[in-house]
Design a protein around this motif. Structure first.
Motif, PDB file in Angstrom:
ATOM      1  N   VAL A  13     -26.380   7.925  10.548  1.00 15.87           N
ATOM      2  CA  VAL A  13     -26.278   8.177  11.762  1.00 15.87           C
ATOM      3  C   VAL A  13     -27.083   9.432  12.420  1.00 15.87           C
ATOM      4  N   PHE A  14     -27.808   9.415  13.354  1.00 18.93           N
ATOM      5  CA  PHE A  14     -28.799  10.334  13.702  1.00 18.93           C
ATOM      6  C   PHE A  14     -28.776  11.005  15.355  1.00 18.93           C
ATOM      7  N   GLY A  15     -28.314  12.108  15.464  1.00 19.38           N
ATOM      8  CA  GLY A  15     -28.060  12.248  16.882  1.00 19.38           C
ATOM      9  C   GLY A  15     -29.428  12.451  17.694  1.00 19.38           C
ATOM     10  N   CYS A  16     -29.441  12.256  18.921  1.00 20.13           N
ATOM     11  CA  CYS A  16     -30.552  12.262  19.784  1.00 20.13           C
ATOM     12  C   CYS A  16     -30.262  12.957  21.089  1.00 20.13           C
ATOM     13  N   GLU A  17     -31.305  13.249  21.901  1.00 18.88           N
ATOM     14  CA  GLU A  17     -31.113  14.038  23.015  1.00 18.88           C
ATOM     15  C   GLU A  17     -30.409  13.137  23.983  1.00 18.88           C
ATOM     16  N   ASP A  18     -30.332  11.690  23.918  1.00 18.93           N
ATOM     17  CA  ASP A  18     -29.913  10.921  24.882  1.00 18.93           C
ATOM     18  C   ASP A  18     -28.818   9.849  24.272  1.00 18.93           C
ATOM     19  N   GLY A  19     -28.111  10.206  23.194  1.00 20.24           N
ATOM     20  CA  GLY A  19     -27.203   9.389  22.430  1.00 20.24           C
ATOM     21  C   GLY A  19     -27.427   9.679  20.902  1.00 20.24           C
ATOM     22  N   ALA A  20     -27.284   8.417  20.177  1.00 21.63           N
ATOM     23  CA  ALA A  20     -27.402   8.454  18.770  1.00 21.63           C
ATOM     24  C   ALA A  20     -28.202   7.223  18.473  1.00 21.63           C
ATOM     25  N   LEU A  21     -28.769   7.243  16.968  1.00 23.18           N
ATOM     26  CA  LEU A  21     -29.425   6.299  16.397  1.00 23.18           C
ATOM     27  C   LEU A  21     -28.795   6.063  15.169  1.00 23.18           C
ATOM     28  N   VAL A  22     -28.524   4.592  14.975  1.00 15.11           N
ATOM     29  CA  VAL A  22     -27.569   4.030  13.810  1.00 15.11           C
ATOM     30  C   VAL A  22     -28.493   3.297  12.962  1.00 15.11           C
ATOM     31  N   TYR A  23     -28.593   3.578  11.502  1.00 12.16           N
ATOM     32  CA  TYR A  23     -29.347   2.751  10.828  1.00 12.16           C
ATOM     33  C   TYR A  23     -28.406   1.999   9.577  1.00 12.16           C
ATOM     34  N   ASP A  24     -28.271   0.603   9.592  1.00 10.51           N
ATOM     35  CA  ASP A  24     -27.758   0.005   8.905  1.00 10.51           C
ATOM     36  C   ASP A  24     -28.510  -1.224   8.214  1.00 10.51           C
ATOM     37  N   GLY A  25     -29.948  -0.759   8.159  1.00 13.33           N
ATOM     38  CA  GLY A  25     -30.723  -1.839   7.607  1.00 13.33           C
ATOM     39  C   GLY A  25     -31.787  -1.978   8.712  1.00 13.33           C
ATOM     40  N   GLU A  26     -31.212  -1.837   9.992  1.00 13.07           N
ATOM     41  CA  GLU A  26     -32.185  -1.811  10.871  1.00 13.07           C
ATOM     42  C   GLU A  26     -31.479  -0.803  12.096  1.00 13.07           C
ATOM     43  N   THR A  28     -30.595   0.790  15.547  1.00 12.30           N
ATOM     44  CA  THR A  28     -29.785   0.557  16.678  1.00 12.30           C
ATOM     45  C   THR A  28     -29.635   1.981  17.606  1.00 12.30           C
ATOM     46  N   LYS A  29     -30.158   2.210  18.838  1.00 13.28           N
ATOM     47  CA  LYS A  29     -29.972   3.044  19.691  1.00 13.28           C
ATOM     48  C   LYS A  29     -29.071   2.989  20.503  1.00 13.28           C
ATOM     49  N   LEU A  30     -27.942   4.130  20.522  1.00 12.75           N
ATOM     50  CA  LEU A  30     -26.959   3.971  21.408  1.00 12.75           C
ATOM     51  C   LEU A  30     -26.939   4.928  22.459  1.00 12.75           C
ATOM     52  N   GLU A  31     -27.080   4.636  23.609  1.00  8.39           N
ATOM     53  CA  GLU A  31     -27.518   5.570  24.744  1.00  8.39           C
ATOM     54  C   GLU A  31     -26.057   6.168  25.191  1.00  8.39           C
ATOM     55  N   ALA A  32     -26.096   7.653  25.594  1.00 11.87           N
ATOM     56  CA  ALA A  32     -25.046   8.413  26.072  1.00 11.87           C
ATOM     57  C   ALA A  32     -25.058   8.170  27.599  1.00 11.87           C
ATOM     58  N   ILE A  72     -18.829   7.847  17.580  1.00 14.15           N
ATOM     59  CA  ILE A  72     -20.003   6.754  17.308  1.00 14.15           C
ATOM     60  C   ILE A  72     -19.425   5.839  16.323  1.00 14.15           C
ATOM     61  N   ASP A  73     -19.200   4.711  16.792  1.00 11.59           N
ATOM     62  CA  ASP A  73     -18.592   3.668  15.860  1.00 11.59           C
ATOM     63  C   ASP A  73     -19.623   2.876  15.556  1.00 11.59           C
ATOM     64  N   THR A  74     -19.878   2.870  14.009  1.00 10.50           N
ATOM     65  CA  THR A  74     -21.114   2.200  13.655  1.00 10.50           C
ATOM     66  C   THR A  74     -20.757   0.829  13.434  1.00 10.50           C
ATOM     67  N   ALA A  75     -19.550   0.272  13.589  1.00 10.13           N
ATOM     68  CA  ALA A  75     -19.230  -1.074  13.044  1.00 10.13           C
ATOM     69  C   ALA A  75     -19.608  -1.684  14.296  1.00 10.13           C
ATOM     70  N   THR A  76     -18.965  -1.331  15.582  1.00 11.00           N
ATOM     71  CA  THR A  76     -19.093  -1.965  16.784  1.00 11.00           C
ATOM     72  C   THR A  76     -20.301  -1.590  17.596  1.00 11.00           C
ATOM     73  N   LYS A  77     -21.229  -0.369  17.025  1.00  5.95           N
ATOM     74  CA  LYS A  77     -22.473   0.098  17.463  1.00  5.95           C
ATOM     75  C   LYS A  77     -22.076   0.495  19.011  1.00  5.95           C
ATOM     76  N   THR A  78     -21.067   1.263  19.079  1.00  7.50           N
ATOM     77  CA  THR A  78     -20.790   1.908  20.536  1.00  7.50           C
ATOM     78  C   THR A  78     -20.585   3.503  20.464  1.00  7.50           C
ATOM     79  N   LEU A  79     -20.826   4.051  21.457  1.00 10.24           N
ATOM     80  CA  LEU A  79     -20.817   5.354  21.560  1.00 10.24           C
ATOM     81  C   LEU A  79     -19.720   5.925  22.750  1.00 10.24           C
ATOM     82  N   GLU A  80     -18.825   6.607  22.361  1.00  7.18           N
ATOM     83  CA  GLU A  80     -17.734   7.085  23.376  1.00  7.18           C
ATOM     84  C   GLU A  80     -17.874   8.444  23.507  1.00  7.18           C
TER      85      GLU A  80
END
Length: 190
Positions: A13-26, A28-32, A72-80
């Motif tokens: 998981v990587f924090g970003c200025e507009d949410g987070a980025l999740v890497y699990d083999g690919e 996924t950008k999670l928008e705040a 940041i839930d990496t299983a459901t790929k959601t950001l709350e």
């Protein structure tokens, strides 16, 4: 780089200025929510799918107090984004994880707040230090927290002190005055 961590299953998981980025083999950008929603620091464990992070919604508020956290839930790929109770704020130095993967936060009210990592619900609040105000500059000494083996170590720069809180019992088990004002803290296992 800061603001990164690895959760259960070696998902990054990587924090970003507009949410987070999740890497699990690919990736996924999670928008705040909103135009700006920076997560600059994430706190993870090897046994949880959740990354716990700070949340700053004002791009011009560098170094100021924050009043919401990110789950940041990496299983459901959601950001709350979870707002904190009224009167509770923190800085980037005030987040940690507990022994059962809880989200742990040192608030400006002087209490260590323990939150459920899934819902963000407040589980417990333990008074440790006097209430404090945010720093004028982010580098200025201000309270910080680190957790190791179920003990939360809390600095109190206004008193040149450090305290040890047992997260299981909510009891401050030790306090020590220091010869200098603490600014940041690290815990090294012996």
């Amino acid at each position: 780089m800061h603001g990164e961590g690895t959760v259960a299953g070696e998902v990054a998981v990587f924090g970003c200025e507009d949410g987070a980025l999740v890497y699990d083999g690919e990736f996924t950008k999670l928008e705040a929510p909103g135009e700006f929603g920076r997560t600059g620091n994430v706190f993870t464990t090897e046994t949880s799918r959740i990354a716990f992070g700070d949340h700053r919604s004002d791009p011009d508020a560098e170094g100021s107090l924050l009043s919401a956290v990110t789950l940041i839930d990496t299983a459901t790929k959601t950001l709350e984004v979870v707002p904190l109770p009224e009167g509770v704020q923190y800085t980037f130095r005030d987040l940690a994880r507990g022994p059962a993967d809880e989200a742990v936060l040192l608030g400006t009210d002087g209490a260590v707040h323990v939150m459920d990592e899934d819902s963000g619900e407040l589980i417990a609040s333990h008074p440790v230090i006097d209430a404090w105000e945010g720093p004028a500059e982010w580098q200025d000494p201000h309270p910080a927290i680190k957790v190791h083996d179920g003990i939360a170590y809390v600095t109190e720069p206004a008193a040149d002190a450090v305290h040890a809180l047992d997260l299981t019992t909510g009891e401050v088990i030790a306090s020590a005055e220091l010869d200098a004002t603490p600014n940041e803290i690290a815990v090294v296992a012996g």
